[in-house]
Scaffold this motif. Structure first.
Motif, PDB file in Angstrom:
ATOM      1  N   LEU A 126      14.724  -5.528  -3.513  1.00 15.74           N
ATOM      2  CA  LEU A 126      13.282  -5.349  -3.642  1.00 15.74           C
ATOM      3  C   LEU A 126      12.817  -5.476  -5.087  1.00 15.74           C
ATOM      4  O   LEU A 126      11.729  -5.982  -5.355  1.00 15.74           O
ATOM      5  CB  LEU A 126      12.864  -3.984  -3.086  1.00 15.74           C
ATOM      6  CG  LEU A 126      12.797  -3.829  -1.566  1.00 15.74           C
ATOM      7  CD1 LEU A 126      12.541  -2.370  -1.199  1.00 15.74           C
ATOM      8  CD2 LEU A 126      11.711  -4.714  -0.971  1.00 15.74           C
ATOM      9  N   ILE A 185       6.251  -4.594  -3.660  1.00 11.00           N
ATOM     10  CA  ILE A 185       7.097  -3.606  -2.983  1.00 11.00           C
ATOM     11  C   ILE A 185       6.243  -2.676  -2.127  1.00 11.00           C
ATOM     12  O   ILE A 185       6.558  -2.391  -0.968  1.00 11.00           O
ATOM     13  CB  ILE A 185       7.908  -2.801  -4.013  1.00 11.00           C
ATOM     14  CG1 ILE A 185       8.955  -3.693  -4.687  1.00 11.00           C
ATOM     15  CG2 ILE A 185       8.584  -1.588  -3.353  1.00 11.00           C
ATOM     16  CD1 ILE A 185       9.585  -3.078  -5.920  1.00 11.00           C
ATOM     17  N   GLU A 189       6.625  -2.052   1.888  1.00  9.92           N
ATOM     18  CA  GLU A 189       6.982  -0.741   2.436  1.00  9.92           C
ATOM     19  C   GLU A 189       5.758  -0.151   3.116  1.00  9.92           C
ATOM     20  O   GLU A 189       5.099   0.750   2.593  1.00  9.92           O
ATOM     21  CB  GLU A 189       7.471   0.187   1.314  1.00  9.92           C
ATOM     22  CG  GLU A 189       8.707  -0.325   0.601  1.00  9.92           C
ATOM     23  CD  GLU A 189       9.935  -0.314   1.500  1.00  9.92           C
ATOM     24  OE1 GLU A 189      10.425   0.776   1.818  1.00  9.92           O
ATOM     25  OE2 GLU A 189      10.390  -1.420   1.876  1.00  9.92           O
TER      26      GLU A 189
END
Length: 256
Positions: A126, A185, A189
């Motif tokens: 990531l 990121i 997420e």
């Protein structure tokens, strides 16, 4: 992922922190943070931003008001491994590899080694450090060390990520690169909420769904500025009139 789409996750009501020496760090803070938001906190040094984050993380205890995380106390939320904290300094173990540093939170919880290695490698992908698994911190640049710190925070898949001026010591080019990577990121997420402290108004506007402006000590919320600009954002946003407009709003709120 804008504020109006979010569900309640962090709730502060008349939150207060008074230290034993009589210093009033925070007083009367009312704020809600929703799931999936990215909220930046700005304000003068010593206004209680870090104190609020430490209370959310369960590292400090409030002396007044209410603070709930996922409907529970910060202590309970922390026990459930739903909160991660990235500090301004990378705080990496110098004798451990990148992989071992990222696996550390899972090792402390005695997660089986194959599982924690898999989780660490995912987190390192990531942040773009898959090729540095066996490197030591001394072999990394400042920006790369901060990436490792972010990966270590992400390894447990937290629902709430607290970041206290993580890019403050970096040069502007590295800082902007990491801002973009952090947004990528956050968008991957899904549902993760990020609370981020910065002294940089430009950084706050670029990253945020909302910017919380705090007063000098005793710290309280003086304004909340919505940044209703859709994601993804890129460098064209940084040079747009819209960006300048929101920078001006936050700057004016800081002056008042």
């Amino acid at each position: 992922m804008l504020a109006e789409q979010a569900t309640a996750l962090v709730n502060m009501e008349q939150l207060e922190k008074v230290y034993p020496n009589g210093t009033i760090a925070v007083r009367g803070v009312d704020l809600e943070a929703g799931a999936g938001e990215f909220i930046c906190f700005v304000g003068p040094s010593g206004c209680g931003k870090s104190t609020i984050f430490k209370m959310i993380a369960g590292l400090e205890q409030p002396t007044g008001g209410q603070l709930e995380i996922f409907g529970n106390s910060p202590h309970e939320a922390r026990k459930q491994n739903e909160i991660a904290f990235v500090f301004q300094e990378h705080t990496l173990l110098p004798w451990s590899t990148v992989e071992a540093n990222v696996m550390l939170p899972l090792a402390l919880r005695k997660v089986p080694k194959p599982e924690r290695r898999e989780a660490a490698h995912r987190a390192l992908r990531l942040v773009g450090l898959s090729d540095y698994v066996k490197a030591l911190p001394r072999e990394l640049s400042g920006g790369m060390k901060m990436r490792v710190s972010i990966a270590r925070a992400l390894v447990s898949r937290p629902k709430l990520l607290l970041m206290d001026e993580p890019f403050g010591a970096l040069d502007e080019i590295t800082r902007q690169t990491l801002q973009q990577e952090l947004l990528n990121i956050w968008r991957q997420e899904e549902g993760m909420t990020v609370l981020f402290i910065t002294h940089n108004v430009f950084e706050a506007v670029y990253l945020s769904t909302r910017v919380v402006v705090m007063t000098p000590r005793p710290g309280k919320v003086s304004a909340v500025v919505d940044i209703p600009v859709p994601f993804p954002r890129d460098d064209t946003f940084r040079t747009s009139p819209e960006f300048g407009h929101y920078v001006g709003l936050v700057s004016q709120a800081l002056k008042h």
